[in-house]
Motif scaffolding. Structure first.
Motif, PDB file in Angstrom:
ATOM      1  N   PRO A  10       0.834  -1.193   0.000  1.00 18.27           N
ATOM      2  CA  PRO A  10       0.000   0.000   0.000  1.00 18.27           C
ATOM      3  C   PRO A  10       0.872   1.247   0.000  1.00 18.27           C
ATOM      4  N   GLY A  11       0.553   2.168  -0.886  1.00 20.74           N
ATOM      5  CA  GLY A  11       1.327   3.408  -0.944  1.00 20.74           C
ATOM      6  C   GLY A  11       2.524   3.328  -1.862  1.00 20.74           C
ATOM      7  N   SER A  12       2.670   2.208  -2.589  1.00 20.41           N
ATOM      8  CA  SER A  12       3.875   2.065  -3.426  1.00 20.41           C
ATOM      9  C   SER A  12       3.749   2.821  -4.740  1.00 20.41           C
ATOM     10  N   GLY A  13       2.544   3.344  -5.036  1.00 19.92           N
ATOM     11  CA  GLY A  13       2.386   4.138  -6.260  1.00 19.92           C
ATOM     12  C   GLY A  13       1.534   3.446  -7.309  1.00 19.92           C
ATOM     13  N   LYS A  14       0.832   2.391  -6.922  1.00 26.61           N
ATOM     14  CA  LYS A  14       0.047   1.633  -7.912  1.00 26.61           C
ATOM     15  C   LYS A  14      -1.035   2.512  -8.548  1.00 26.61           C
ATOM     16  N   GLY A  15      -1.827   3.158  -7.691  1.00 29.90           N
ATOM     17  CA  GLY A  15      -2.912   3.997  -8.213  1.00 29.90           C
ATOM     18  C   GLY A  15      -2.352   5.160  -9.031  1.00 29.90           C
ATOM     19  N   THR A  16      -1.299   5.773  -8.516  1.00 27.85           N
ATOM     20  CA  THR A  16      -0.679   6.936  -9.172  1.00 27.85           C
ATOM     21  C   THR A  16      -0.165   6.565 -10.564  1.00 27.85           C
ATOM     22  N   GLN A  17       0.595   5.471 -10.646  1.00 27.74           N
ATOM     23  CA  GLN A  17       1.184   5.076 -11.929  1.00 27.74           C
ATOM     24  C   GLN A  17       0.124   4.514 -12.871  1.00 27.74           C
ATOM     25  N   SER A  31      -9.038  -1.617 -10.756  1.00 25.77           N
ATOM     26  CA  SER A  31      -8.504  -1.445  -9.401  1.00 25.77           C
ATOM     27  C   SER A  31      -9.543  -1.955  -8.410  1.00 25.77           C
ATOM     28  N   THR A  32      -9.202  -3.015  -7.675  1.00 26.76           N
ATOM     29  CA  THR A  32     -10.188  -3.538  -6.720  1.00 26.76           C
ATOM     30  C   THR A  32     -10.430  -2.518  -5.593  1.00 26.76           C
ATOM     31  N   GLY A  33      -9.418  -1.737  -5.241  1.00 30.22           N
ATOM     32  CA  GLY A  33      -9.620  -0.691  -4.221  1.00 30.22           C
ATOM     33  C   GLY A  33     -10.671   0.311  -4.689  1.00 30.22           C
ATOM     34  N   LEU A  36     -14.115  -1.277  -4.724  1.00 30.43           N
ATOM     35  CA  LEU A  36     -14.664  -1.396  -3.357  1.00 30.43           C
ATOM     36  C   LEU A  36     -15.121  -0.042  -2.837  1.00 30.43           C
ATOM     37  N   ARG A  37     -14.302   1.009  -3.092  1.00 28.77           N
ATOM     38  CA  ARG A  37     -14.696   2.347  -2.611  1.00 28.77           C
ATOM     39  C   ARG A  37     -15.975   2.826  -3.297  1.00 28.77           C
ATOM     40  N   SER A  38     -16.195   2.394  -4.544  1.00 29.81           N
ATOM     41  CA  SER A  38     -17.438   2.782  -5.217  1.00 29.81           C
ATOM     42  C   SER A  38     -18.638   2.073  -4.551  1.00 29.81           C
ATOM     43  N   GLY A  57      -7.700  -2.127   8.109  1.00 31.59           N
ATOM     44  CA  GLY A  57      -6.475  -2.445   7.369  1.00 31.59           C
ATOM     45  C   GLY A  57      -6.424  -3.879   6.908  1.00 31.59           C
ATOM     46  N   GLN A  58      -7.584  -4.562   6.952  1.00 28.54           N
ATOM     47  CA  GLN A  58      -7.595  -5.987   6.559  1.00 28.54           C
ATOM     48  C   GLN A  58      -8.064  -6.165   5.124  1.00 28.54           C
ATOM     49  N   LEU A  59      -7.708  -7.308   4.549  1.00 31.76           N
ATOM     50  CA  LEU A  59      -8.163  -7.620   3.196  1.00 31.76           C
ATOM     51  C   LEU A  59      -9.637  -8.004   3.222  1.00 31.76           C
ATOM     52  N   ASP A  85      -4.711  -3.457 -10.812  1.00 30.45           N
ATOM     53  CA  ASP A  85      -4.081  -2.601  -9.802  1.00 30.45           C
ATOM     54  C   ASP A  85      -4.653  -2.993  -8.436  1.00 30.45           C
ATOM     55  N   GLY A  86      -3.791  -3.544  -7.575  1.00 26.66           N
ATOM     56  CA  GLY A  86      -4.266  -3.961  -6.253  1.00 26.66           C
ATOM     57  C   GLY A  86      -4.931  -5.334  -6.284  1.00 26.66           C
ATOM     58  N   PHE A  87      -4.793  -6.029  -7.373  1.00 30.24           N
ATOM     59  CA  PHE A  87      -5.362  -7.373  -7.544  1.00 30.24           C
ATOM     60  C   PHE A  87      -4.430  -8.150  -8.462  1.00 30.24           C
ATOM     61  N   ALA A  92      -4.930 -17.295  -3.853  1.00 26.35           N
ATOM     62  CA  ALA A  92      -6.235 -17.758  -4.364  1.00 26.35           C
ATOM     63  C   ALA A  92      -6.757 -16.790  -5.424  1.00 26.35           C
ATOM     64  N   GLN A  93      -6.538 -15.487  -5.211  1.00 21.89           N
ATOM     65  CA  GLN A  93      -6.971 -14.502  -6.213  1.00 21.89           C
ATOM     66  C   GLN A  93      -6.150 -14.663  -7.499  1.00 21.89           C
ATOM     67  N   ALA A  94      -4.853 -14.976  -7.357  1.00 19.88           N
ATOM     68  CA  ALA A  94      -4.000 -15.141  -8.545  1.00 19.88           C
ATOM     69  C   ALA A  94      -4.462 -16.350  -9.360  1.00 19.88           C
ATOM     70  N   ALA A 145      -1.018  -1.674   9.831  1.00 23.04           N
ATOM     71  CA  ALA A 145      -1.731  -2.962   9.738  1.00 23.04           C
ATOM     72  C   ALA A 145      -1.852  -3.378   8.272  1.00 23.04           C
ATOM     73  N   ARG A 146      -2.089  -2.404   7.377  1.00 18.32           N
ATOM     74  CA  ARG A 146      -2.194  -2.731   5.944  1.00 18.32           C
ATOM     75  C   ARG A 146      -0.862  -3.247   5.415  1.00 18.32           C
ATOM     76  N   ILE A 147       0.221  -2.634   5.882  1.00 20.51           N
ATOM     77  CA  ILE A 147       1.540  -3.085   5.413  1.00 20.51           C
ATOM     78  C   ILE A 147       1.818  -4.502   5.951  1.00 20.51           C
TER      79      ILE A 147
HETATM   80  P1  B4P Z   1      -0.585   4.955  -4.289  1.00 19.29           P
HETATM   81  O1  B4P Z   1       0.682   4.259  -4.048  1.00 19.29           O
HETATM   82  O2  B4P Z   1      -0.950   5.254  -5.678  1.00 19.29           O
HETATM   83  O3  B4P Z   1      -1.617   4.075  -3.471  1.00 19.29           O
HETATM   84  P2  B4P Z   1      -1.919   2.535  -3.694  1.00 19.29           P
HETATM   85  O4  B4P Z   1      -0.677   1.692  -3.758  1.00 19.29           O
HETATM   86  O5  B4P Z   1      -2.832   2.431  -4.889  1.00 19.29           O
HETATM   87  O6  B4P Z   1      -2.690   2.284  -2.339  1.00 19.29           O
HETATM   88  P3  B4P Z   1      -3.418   1.068  -1.622  1.00 19.29           P
HETATM   89  O7  B4P Z   1      -2.752  -0.228  -1.932  1.00 19.29           O
HETATM   90  O8  B4P Z   1      -3.531   1.446  -0.199  1.00 19.29           O
HETATM   91  O9  B4P Z   1      -4.900   1.113  -2.126  1.00 19.29           O
HETATM   92  P4  B4P Z   1      -5.962   0.064  -2.630  1.00 19.29           P
HETATM   93  O10 B4P Z   1      -7.046   0.945  -3.115  1.00 19.29           O
HETATM   94  O11 B4P Z   1      -5.409  -0.931  -3.592  1.00 19.29           O
HETATM   95  O12 B4P Z   1      -0.551   6.347  -3.552  1.00 19.29           O
HETATM   96  C1  B4P Z   1      -0.098   6.559  -2.244  1.00 19.29           C
HETATM   97  C2  B4P Z   1       0.358   8.009  -2.068  1.00 19.29           C
HETATM   98  O13 B4P Z   1       1.729   8.091  -2.463  1.00 19.29           O
HETATM   99  C3  B4P Z   1      -0.393   9.041  -2.903  1.00 19.29           C
HETATM  100  O14 B4P Z   1      -0.692  10.128  -2.089  1.00 19.29           O
HETATM  101  C4  B4P Z   1       0.598   9.432  -3.993  1.00 19.29           C
HETATM  102  O15 B4P Z   1       0.458  10.769  -4.388  1.00 19.29           O
HETATM  103  C5  B4P Z   1       1.942   9.200  -3.322  1.00 19.29           C
HETATM  104  N1  B4P Z   1       2.993   8.839  -4.267  1.00 19.29           N
HETATM  105  C6  B4P Z   1       2.868   7.958  -5.310  1.00 19.29           C
HETATM  106  N2  B4P Z   1       4.044   7.849  -5.963  1.00 19.29           N
HETATM  107  C7  B4P Z   1       4.944   8.652  -5.299  1.00 19.29           C
HETATM  108  C8  B4P Z   1       6.337   8.966  -5.487  1.00 19.29           C
HETATM  109  N3  B4P Z   1       7.050   8.427  -6.485  1.00 19.29           N
HETATM  110  N4  B4P Z   1       6.924   9.815  -4.616  1.00 19.29           N
HETATM  111  C9  B4P Z   1       6.203  10.370  -3.597  1.00 19.29           C
HETATM  112  N5  B4P Z   1       4.891  10.126  -3.378  1.00 19.29           N
HETATM  113  C10 B4P Z   1       4.255   9.285  -4.224  1.00 19.29           C
HETATM  114  O16 B4P Z   1      -6.437  -0.772  -1.334  1.00 19.29           O
HETATM  115  C11 B4P Z   1      -7.186  -0.251  -0.263  1.00 19.29           C
HETATM  116  C12 B4P Z   1      -7.807  -1.375   0.564  1.00 19.29           C
HETATM  117  O17 B4P Z   1      -8.828  -2.067  -0.207  1.00 19.29           O
HETATM  118  C13 B4P Z   1      -6.891  -2.511   1.032  1.00 19.29           C
HETATM  119  O18 B4P Z   1      -6.228  -2.176   2.240  1.00 19.29           O
HETATM  120  C14 B4P Z   1      -7.902  -3.681   1.229  1.00 19.29           C
HETATM  121  O19 B4P Z   1      -8.598  -3.576   2.459  1.00 19.29           O
HETATM  122  C15 B4P Z   1      -8.907  -3.459   0.113  1.00 19.29           C
HETATM  123  N6  B4P Z   1      -8.585  -4.248  -1.107  1.00 19.29           N
HETATM  124  C16 B4P Z   1      -8.252  -3.719  -2.321  1.00 19.29           C
HETATM  125  N7  B4P Z   1      -8.008  -4.697  -3.210  1.00 19.29           N
HETATM  126  C17 B4P Z   1      -8.176  -5.874  -2.551  1.00 19.29           C
HETATM  127  C18 B4P Z   1      -8.033  -7.244  -2.926  1.00 19.29           C
HETATM  128  N8  B4P Z   1      -7.651  -7.598  -4.165  1.00 19.29           N
HETATM  129  N9  B4P Z   1      -8.259  -8.212  -1.989  1.00 19.29           N
HETATM  130  C19 B4P Z   1      -8.651  -7.885  -0.761  1.00 19.29           C
HETATM  131  N10 B4P Z   1      -8.793  -6.610  -0.323  1.00 19.29           N
HETATM  132  C20 B4P Z   1      -8.562  -5.596  -1.213  1.00 19.29           C
END
Ligand code: B4P
Length: 193
Positions: A10-17, A31-33, A36-38, A57-59, A85-87, A92-94, A145-147
């Motif tokens: 989480p936070g590695s830049g998946k959504g951004t990239q 993006s499953t995230g 889910l948010r929708s 912070g759980q899956l 993205d995020g999936f 099991a999901q793979a 917890a997410r990490i």
């Molecule tokens: P991003 O890095 O883009 O965030 P993310 O990986 O997409 O986040 P995450 O994994 O938490 O979200 P997801 O919706 O998948 O951005 C982080 C921040 O970093 C941003 O502010 C960005 O601007 C900044 N940033 C990016 N690149 C940068 C750089 N190079 N330098 C500096 N800053 C930078 O998941 C959310 C939740 O949904 C999960 O915890 C889980 O509960 C659930 N979920 C989603 N998919 C699931 C699945 N497949 N199975 C089960 N649960 C799931």
């Protein structure tokens, strides 16, 4: 078809990239995230169940996210490729994803795995939490917890794709454009395979 997985903690830049990559390559972004948010925004029963887990912070259960991806694949028959993205976030999901793609006569070309140190992940998510309104970003304990959930359940997904020689590691620290260029280089190599 070009099918890619953008992988990383989480936070590695998946959504951004992802946003930049789909604009450049015309792939359908799944993006499953976001899905889910929708559901949470629409206050559906699935969204309510997901919210209580995401806020800790759980899956979310595999069956829920696999079902969402399955319908998204079905409703995009014309897509020239998908960016996941995020999936998948568990083995099991793979396995389920491989089967779904096989039914469409296609498969994953590459997993692009972004590597970022834990302190940088926490800093980014705390910072995003100040403006995003995301309830899973505004508490450092939930972020950690997410990490931890990533290390316990998700990191092994890369091993699954390593068996098929499909994983490329990308340094996820540096400027957004620098990282984007590295990703593009790898995608262009994958598209030639
Ligand atoms: P991003 O890095 O883009 O965030 P993310 O990986 O997409 O986040 P995450 O994994 O938490 O979200 P997801 O919706 O998948 O951005 C982080 C921040 O970093 C941003 O502010 C960005 O601007 C900044 N940033 C990016 N690149 C940068 C750089 N190079 N330098 C500096 N800053 C930078 O998941 C959310 C939740 O949904 C999960 O915890 C889980 O509960 C659930 N979920 C989603 N998919 C699931 C699945 N497949 N199975 C089960 N649960 C799931």
């Amino acid at each position: 078809m070009l099918n890619l997985i953008l992988f990383g903690p989480p936070g590695s830049g998946k959504g951004t990239q992802s946003e930049k990559l789909i604009a450049k390559y015309g792939l359908k972004h799944l993006s499953t995230g976001d899905l889910l948010r929708s559901q949470i925004a629409q206050k559906t029963p699935l969204g309510l169940e997901a919210k209580s887990l995401m806020d800790k912070g759980q899956l979310v259960p595999d069956a829920v996210v696999i079902g969402m991806i399955s319908s998204a694949l079905e409703s995009n028959p014309q897509a020239k490729g998908f960016l996941f993205d995020g999936f998948p976030r568990t083995p099991a999901q793979a396995e389920a994803l491989d089967k779904l793609l096989e039914l469409k006569g296609t498969s994953i070309n590459k997993m692009l795995a972004m590597e970022v140190s834990e302190e940088e992940l926490v800093n980014r998510l705390v910072k995003r939490g100040q403006t995003s309104g995301r309830s899973d970003d505004n508490n450092e304990a939930v972020i950690r917890a997410r990490i931890a959930e990533y290390h316990d359940k998700t990191a092994v997904v890369a091993d699954y794709y390593k068996k098929f020689d499909k994983v490329v590691n990308i340094k996820g620290e540096g400027s957004i454009d620098q990282i984007f260029n590295e990703l593009c280089k790898e995608i262009e190599l994958a598209a030639q395979d």
